[in-house]
Write an enzyme that holds these catalytic residues in place. Structure first.
Site, PDB file in Angstrom:
ATOM      1  N   ASN A 116     -34.371  10.081  19.020  1.00  0.00           N
ATOM      2  CA  ASN A 116     -33.853   9.290  20.135  1.00  0.00           C
ATOM      3  C   ASN A 116     -34.922   8.254  20.492  1.00  0.00           C
ATOM      4  O   ASN A 116     -35.926   8.589  21.115  1.00  0.00           O
ATOM      5  CB  ASN A 116     -33.552  10.217  21.330  1.00  0.00           C
ATOM      6  CG  ASN A 116     -33.055   9.445  22.538  1.00  0.00           C
ATOM      7  OD1 ASN A 116     -32.828   8.236  22.461  1.00  0.00           O
ATOM      8  ND2 ASN A 116     -32.888  10.147  23.656  1.00  0.00           N
ATOM      9  N   TRP A 117     -34.689   7.024  20.074  1.00  0.00           N
ATOM     10  CA  TRP A 117     -35.686   5.967  20.315  1.00  0.00           C
ATOM     11  C   TRP A 117     -35.628   5.441  21.741  1.00  0.00           C
ATOM     12  O   TRP A 117     -36.454   4.593  22.125  1.00  0.00           O
ATOM     13  CB  TRP A 117     -35.486   4.813  19.316  1.00  0.00           C
ATOM     14  CG  TRP A 117     -35.811   5.175  17.886  1.00  0.00           C
ATOM     15  CD1 TRP A 117     -36.422   6.328  17.447  1.00  0.00           C
ATOM     16  CD2 TRP A 117     -35.549   4.406  16.713  1.00  0.00           C
ATOM     17  NE1 TRP A 117     -36.552   6.311  16.076  1.00  0.00           N
ATOM     18  CE2 TRP A 117     -36.024   5.138  15.596  1.00  0.00           C
ATOM     19  CE3 TRP A 117     -34.953   3.162  16.481  1.00  0.00           C
ATOM     20  CZ2 TRP A 117     -35.920   4.673  14.281  1.00  0.00           C
ATOM     21  CZ3 TRP A 117     -34.858   2.690  15.178  1.00  0.00           C
ATOM     22  CH2 TRP A 117     -35.338   3.431  14.092  1.00  0.00           C
ATOM     23  N   LYS A 118     -34.655   5.865  22.503  1.00  0.00           N
ATOM     24  CA  LYS A 118     -34.515   5.417  23.900  1.00  0.00           C
ATOM     25  C   LYS A 118     -34.579   3.884  23.975  1.00  0.00           C
ATOM     26  O   LYS A 118     -34.132   3.227  23.043  1.00  0.00           O
ATOM     27  CB  LYS A 118     -35.560   6.110  24.784  1.00  0.00           C
ATOM     28  CG  LYS A 118     -35.519   7.635  24.593  1.00  0.00           C
ATOM     29  CD  LYS A 118     -36.336   8.403  25.592  1.00  0.00           C
ATOM     30  CE  LYS A 118     -36.198   9.900  25.327  1.00  0.00           C
ATOM     31  NZ  LYS A 118     -36.918  10.730  26.265  1.00  0.00           N
ATOM     32  N   HIS A 133     -27.464  12.574  28.306  1.00  0.00           N
ATOM     33  CA  HIS A 133     -28.922  12.721  28.321  1.00  0.00           C
ATOM     34  C   HIS A 133     -29.405  12.766  29.778  1.00  0.00           C
ATOM     35  O   HIS A 133     -28.842  12.075  30.644  1.00  0.00           O
ATOM     36  CB  HIS A 133     -29.565  11.547  27.578  1.00  0.00           C
ATOM     37  CG  HIS A 133     -31.013  11.788  27.306  1.00  0.00           C
ATOM     38  ND1 HIS A 133     -31.974  11.596  28.259  1.00  0.00           N
ATOM     39  CD2 HIS A 133     -31.651  12.251  26.206  1.00  0.00           C
ATOM     40  CE1 HIS A 133     -33.158  11.922  27.755  1.00  0.00           C
ATOM     41  NE2 HIS A 133     -32.991  12.322  26.510  1.00  0.00           N
ATOM     42  N   GLU A 166     -32.185  20.366  26.430  1.00  0.00           N
ATOM     43  CA  GLU A 166     -33.384  19.613  26.785  1.00  0.00           C
ATOM     44  C   GLU A 166     -33.734  19.901  28.236  1.00  0.00           C
ATOM     45  O   GLU A 166     -33.198  19.239  29.148  1.00  0.00           O
ATOM     46  CB  GLU A 166     -33.136  18.106  26.613  1.00  0.00           C
ATOM     47  CG  GLU A 166     -32.813  17.693  25.196  1.00  0.00           C
ATOM     48  CD  GLU A 166     -33.142  16.223  24.937  1.00  0.00           C
ATOM     49  OE1 GLU A 166     -33.850  15.966  23.958  1.00  0.00           O
ATOM     50  OE2 GLU A 166     -32.723  15.352  25.712  1.00  0.00           O
ATOM     51  N   SER A 171     -40.524  17.027  24.260  1.00  0.00           N
ATOM     52  CA  SER A 171     -41.892  16.963  23.748  1.00  0.00           C
ATOM     53  C   SER A 171     -42.064  17.632  22.389  1.00  0.00           C
ATOM     54  O   SER A 171     -43.119  18.231  22.127  1.00  0.00           O
ATOM     55  CB  SER A 171     -42.873  17.580  24.758  1.00  0.00           C
ATOM     56  OG  SER A 171     -42.793  16.895  25.989  1.00  0.00           O
ATOM     57  N   GLY A 208     -37.955  12.604  21.037  1.00  0.00           N
ATOM     58  CA  GLY A 208     -38.132  11.321  21.712  1.00  0.00           C
ATOM     59  C   GLY A 208     -39.392  10.619  21.225  1.00  0.00           C
ATOM     60  O   GLY A 208     -39.428  10.065  20.126  1.00  0.00           O
TER      61      GLY A 208
HETATM   62  P1  13P Z   1     -39.619  13.496  24.313  1.00  0.00           P
HETATM   63  O1  13P Z   1     -39.633  14.061  22.897  1.00  0.00           O
HETATM   64  O2  13P Z   1     -40.322  12.188  24.417  1.00  0.00           O
HETATM   65  O3  13P Z   1     -40.028  14.503  25.315  1.00  0.00           O
HETATM   66  O4  13P Z   1     -38.082  13.148  24.621  1.00  0.00           O
HETATM   67  C1  13P Z   1     -37.123  14.124  24.394  1.00  0.00           C
HETATM   68  C2  13P Z   1     -35.806  13.519  24.592  1.00  0.00           C
HETATM   69  O5  13P Z   1     -35.474  13.130  25.689  1.00  0.00           O
HETATM   70  C3  13P Z   1     -34.935  13.380  23.417  1.00  0.00           C
HETATM   71  O6  13P Z   1     -33.642  13.038  23.785  1.00  0.00           O
END
Ligand code: 13P
Length: 258
Positions: free
Chosen positions: A9-11, A94, A166, A214, A235
């Site tokens: 998930n590159w956000k 999400h 999550e 994480s 993420g």
């Molecule tokens: P992180 O891996 O940066 O904690 O993010 C997790 C996430 O939100 C994946 O959708």
């Protein structure tokens, strides 16, 4: 057999040229693992160009969000209908969308239904906040999120859904505490139990449940070793090709030990 999924998930990171560069690096560094499904979720803007650049035998695309109406006067939105054929998956619910964009349980349910209607498999995110965890409400929260999101679907449709657990407090955006695999195991088991109560044991055995929060190349193994864990939603570490390739290697090694 549930196929392991490692999803990035590159956000809201990486402009188109940066995303292309990362995909180029991933092609160089990720081996072809037929037993692992690798999914990339770039921003809406980069989905189309990346669809022309990725090796489809190795990568699948996911949207990070879409709107539940198929078309109409909804300025700024993109529908699942428009994504049909472009993506295999869509991340829905999400915690960043639940928290920053006030997405309700009902809106998430409507998005799940819209994805299925348009032949896009939802990656449904669920998880409790720190406050809810401290108040020992985790099970209630997971129950409400899972039950509402899946309501109205047939058993066959539910088996296409991927659920990502999550815990909000474990996501880097919200503090990034490292969740203990023991605690994650309990939550994943509970989610599968909820699915079995709603849709029967066969669907519960088929549905894939991921862990996210994480996850990096050092922590991935601890989660992937859990009986109920069918992969990871990554993420921050997915923005680094070394880390993300290393996570897929861990997943590959573990799927072969099983
Ligand atoms: P992180 O891996 O940066 O904690 O993010 C997790 C996430 O939100 C994946 O959708």
């Amino acid at each position: 057999m549930r196929k392991t999924m490692i999803a990035a998930n590159w956000k809201m990171h990486l402009a188109t040229h940066e995303a292309s560069l990362l995909v180029h690096r991933l092609h160089q560094h990720i081996k072809t693992h037929r037993d692992i499904e690798i999914v990339l979720a770039p921003t809406m803007l980069t989905l189309q160009p990346l669809s022309l650049e990725i090796d489809r035998r190795r990568f699948r695309l996911a949207a990070q969000n879409a709107y539940f109406k198929d078309e109409g006067g909804f300025t700024g939105e993109v529908s699942f209908t428009m994504l049909r054929g472009l993506v295999h998956y869509a991340i829905i619910g999400h915690s960043e969308r639940r928290i920053y964009f006030n997405e309700s349980l009902e809106m998430i349910r409507d998005k799940v239904a819209a994805a299925i209607r348009n032949e896009i498999a939802p990656i449904l995110c669920v998880g409790e906040t720190k406050h809810e965890r401290d108040a020992r409400e985790t099970r209630q929260v997971l129950h409400d999120q899972v039950t509402t999101a899946l309501s109205g679907l047939t058993a066959d449709e539910v088996s296409q859904v991927v659920i990502a657990y999550e815990p909000v407090w474990a996501i880097s955006t919200f503090g990034g505490e490292i969740a203990r695999p023991l605690d994650v195991a309990e939550a994943l088991k509970f989610i599968r139990y909820e699915v079995s109560e709603l849709y029967g044991q066969n669907v519960a055995d088929e549905i894939r449940i991921l862990y996210g929060g994480s996850v990096n190349e050092h922590t991935a193994g601890g989660y992937l070793a859990l009986d109920d864990c069918d992969g990871a939603l990554v993420g921050s570490a997915s923005l680094n090709y070394h880390s993300f390739a290393a996570i897929t290697d861990v997943a590959f090694r573990m799927s072969h030990q099983a």
